[in-house]
Design a protein around this motif. Structure first.
Motif, short mmCIF file in Angstrom:
data_model
loop_
_atom_site.label_atom_id
_atom_site.label_comp_id
_atom_site.label_asym_id
_atom_site.label_seq_id
_atom_site.Cartn_x
_atom_site.Cartn_y
_atom_site.Cartn_z
N PHE A 79 22.05 7.72 -7.37
CA PHE A 79 22.85 6.50 -7.47
C PHE A 79 22.07 5.37 -6.81
O PHE A 79 21.49 5.57 -5.74
N GLY A 80 22.06 4.19 -7.42
CA GLY A 80 21.27 3.08 -6.90
C GLY A 80 22.11 1.99 -6.26
O GLY A 80 23.21 1.70 -6.72
N ILE A 81 21.56 1.42 -5.19
CA ILE A 81 22.16 0.24 -4.59
C ILE A 81 21.17 -0.91 -4.83
O ILE A 81 20.06 -0.91 -4.28
N PRO A 82 21.55 -1.85 -5.71
CA PRO A 82 20.58 -2.87 -6.12
C PRO A 82 20.38 -3.95 -5.04
O PRO A 82 21.15 -4.02 -4.09
N GLU A 83 19.36 -4.74 -5.24
CA GLU A 83 19.12 -5.89 -4.34
C GLU A 83 20.16 -6.98 -4.60
O GLU A 83 20.74 -7.51 -3.68
N GLU A 96 11.96 -2.79 -12.96
CA GLU A 96 11.69 -2.70 -11.52
C GLU A 96 12.96 -2.46 -10.72
O GLU A 96 13.00 -2.69 -9.50
N GLY A 97 14.02 -2.02 -11.36
CA GLY A 97 15.26 -1.72 -10.66
C GLY A 97 15.08 -0.57 -9.67
O GLY A 97 14.08 0.16 -9.71
N VAL A 98 16.05 -0.43 -8.80
CA VAL A 98 15.91 0.55 -7.72
C VAL A 98 15.82 1.98 -8.27
O VAL A 98 14.99 2.78 -7.81
N SER A 153 15.98 2.89 -19.95
CA SER A 153 15.08 2.53 -18.84
C SER A 153 14.94 3.70 -17.86
O SER A 153 13.87 3.90 -17.28
N HIS A 154 15.98 4.49 -17.68
CA HIS A 154 15.87 5.67 -16.82
C HIS A 154 14.96 6.72 -17.47
O HIS A 154 14.17 7.37 -16.79
N ALA A 155 15.10 6.86 -18.78
CA ALA A 155 14.25 7.81 -19.50
C ALA A 155 12.78 7.38 -19.42
O ALA A 155 11.89 8.20 -19.17
#
Ligand code: PBG
Length: 325
Positions: A79-83, A96-98, A153-155
């Motif tokens: 799970f990501g916590i974005p900027e 360039e996402g987390v 994008s995850h793939a």
């Protein structure tokens, strides 16, 4: 054949006899560890309602994943916590996402660990809902396009499995088609097929900073009263191309897990969510229950109900105990 001919206690007399007739076995292979990842370096930000869990910077997340892997855990769910957050959750599908960066680092370091990514916008949107807002509600079909971009994008980053948790209608089919069109026919989908609108997600929303800023999720997540509808949701996701289906939460929905197991032959995951974890931790801290035994009993119960895969914040502790056995 009734008593005194049949005596159930005969086969309970010793541990060896009991283990001979034991019907369910928990294995470290069943477990998946969820991890929360954020930007920065050497950051381990504690999550107060989930003792032992942290928002981890990528370097620390890779270390946690390595430890889990060494204990025999096959997969992690990220799970990501974005900027930054915005109404369309654009960091969710940025190169360039987390999560995209985290997956690349994880795959570089531990290529054989199964990397599963959460596909949902709520951590990334300023309003905290799982999709595009139109009026006071989430626009289903407008959300699908963003979820597809996120999954692709995850793939691209190297995820083995994408796990859509948003509960929009039609997203499994849409994501499957996008993955295939973009050259990722081998990336699997673990669908949060029967995900209920549950108060058990409370601690997670602190962990991922993803609480909705207005309203609730009841127009997209399922009514806790419904199990026939759960079968319909699972059926749709199977038809649309899910590789693994999930029931979530786990412990209060063991009946749903059993019904899904009996009706479908796909691998079945159960997500033992943050509130299930926090309740046991809190009661154990008070000395009211034996936390370790209860943890193992709950995991066994989820397995007995029919789950093949258990996503649990206890994965590491349970793996340690399973090793000692
Ligand atoms: C994102 C998501 C949630 C959880 C997993 N994915 C929160 C929610 O739907 O509000 C909950 C996990 C947990 O409580 O451990 N949509």
């Amino acid at each position: 054949m009734y008593f005194p001919v049949y005596r159930g206690r005969r086969m309970r007399r010793t541990e060896q006899l009991r283990s001979l007739v034991r019907e369910t076995a928990l294995s470290v292979n069943d477990l998946i560890l969820p991890l929360f990842v954020r930007f920065g370096e050497n950051v381990r930000q504690p999550i107060s309602s989930m003792p032992g869990h942290f928002q981890l910077s990528m370097d620390c997340m890779v270390e946690e994943a390595r430890k889990a892997h060494q204990l025999g855990i096959n997969g992690v769910l990220l799970f990501g916590i974005p900027e930054n957050k915005d109404p369309l959750g654009s960091e969710a599908y940025s190169h360039e996402g987390v999560i995209q960066q985290a997956v690349r680092q994880l795959k570089d370091t531990l290529p054989e660990l199964v990397v599963i990514t959460d596909v949902c916008l709520c951590e990334y949107t300023s309003h905290g809902h799982c999709g595009v807002i139109s009026g006071q509600d989430v626009d289903n079909d407008a959300t699908l396009e963003l979820l597809c971009r996120m999954a692709v994008s995850h793939a691209e980053a190297g995820a083995d499995i994408v796990a859509p948790s948003d509960m929009m209608d039609g997203r499994i089919g849409a994501i499957r088609a996008s993955l295939d069109e973009n050259g990722f026919p081998s990336v699997a989908i673990m669908s949060y097929a029967a995900k209920f609108a549950s108060a058990f997600y409370g601690p997670f929303r602190e962990a991922a900073d993803s609480a909705p800023q207005f309203g609730d999720r009841k127009t997209y997540q399922m009514d806790p009263a419904n199990s026939r509808e759960a079968l319909r949701e699972v059926w749709l996701d199977v038809e649309e191309g899910a590789d693994i289906v999930m029931v979530k939460p786990a412990l209060p929905y063991l009946d749903v897990i059993r019904e899904v197991r009996d009706s479908f032959d796909l691998p079945l995951a159960a997500y033992s969510v943050s509130g299930e974890f926090a309740m046991v931790k809190a009661a154990a801290e008070k000395g009211w229950i034996d936390g370790e035994r209860i943890m193992m009993e709950i995991l066994l119960a989820i397995k007995r109900a029919g789950a093949d895969i258990i996503i649990t914040y206890n994965a590491v502790d349970a793996a340690r105990l399973l090793m000692q056995k």
